[in-house]
Design a protein around this motif. Structure first.
Motif: not given
Ligand SMILES: [Zn+2]
Length: 203
Positions: A138-139, A143-148, A168-169, A178-179
């Motif tokens: 996530r960022c 905090e937005i999840p980074y699904l890629e 970069t987000c 890492p989440d």
């Protein structure tokens, strides 16, 4: 498996199994030990190779990421690479089978883990992660999840996915992290509630 154990331990295991079979609400908490059996080093193990001069406690913190995001990101990419080929062991499978059979009985089996690997999921369990997920990102800012960069994006053959380059987000200028719940960070509210309720209401 049982054949490798002493008669005293076998007797205790049987007693435990009998006891658990009569209970309706079960709460299981797993930690580093269950994954250590699959070859995943615990936080307390001394680090090896490139990272032997670092302590995990000094890398898994928001302060360390703010100070040197590249260092912390590289360390997690290394950890991911290390666990990518690890598989669930008989303990993970036993818990998954227990949960599976519980669906057709009146037992309720809640599995909570402190581990960030996905070996419980690989075994087929439904599990609540108290400390986050190694394979999710996530960022660090919005905090937005980074699904890629989810688990499916990584594979043993595709080592380029373990690139140490910072990401970069796409929504802000923050770096992707890492989440995972780092030292000094709060536990995820939903997971904590699930764990607390399961522990308070179990038999
Ligand atoms: Zn962002």
């Amino acid at each position: 498996m049982l054949a490798e154990l002493s008669p005293a331990v076998i007797a205790e295991v049987k007693l435990t199994a009998t006891l658990l079979a009569t209970k309706q609400r079960i709460c299981i908490l797993t930690g580093a030990g269950i994954s250590a059996e699959s070859g995943i080093p615990t936080f307390r193990d001394k680090q090896t190779g490139l990272w032997e001069n670092y302590r995990a406690e000094d890398l898994a913190t928001p302060e360390a990421f703010a100070r040197d995001p590249k260092l912390v990101w590289s360390w997690y990419q290394w950890r991911r690479q290390m666990v990518a080929d690890k598989a669930p062991n008989p303990a993970h499978h036993a818990l998954a089978q227990w949960q599976y059979h519980a669906q057709t009985s009146d037992q309720q089996v809640t599995l909570i883990t402190q581990n960030v690997d996905d070996l419980h999921e690989q075994a087929g369990s439904s599990v609540t992660h108290l400390h986050g997920h190694l394979w999710r990102n996530r960022c660090g800012q919005c905090e937005i999840p980074y699904l890629e960069q989810s688990r499916a994006a990584y594979s043993k053959q595709d080592t380029i996915r373990f690139d140490n380059k910072l990401i970069t987000c796409p929504h802000c200028e923050g770096y992707i992290r890492p989440d995972i719940v780092w030292f000094g960070e709060a536990l995820p509210v939903q997971a904590w509630q699930t764990a607390e309720e399961a522990a308070a209401n179990c038999d």
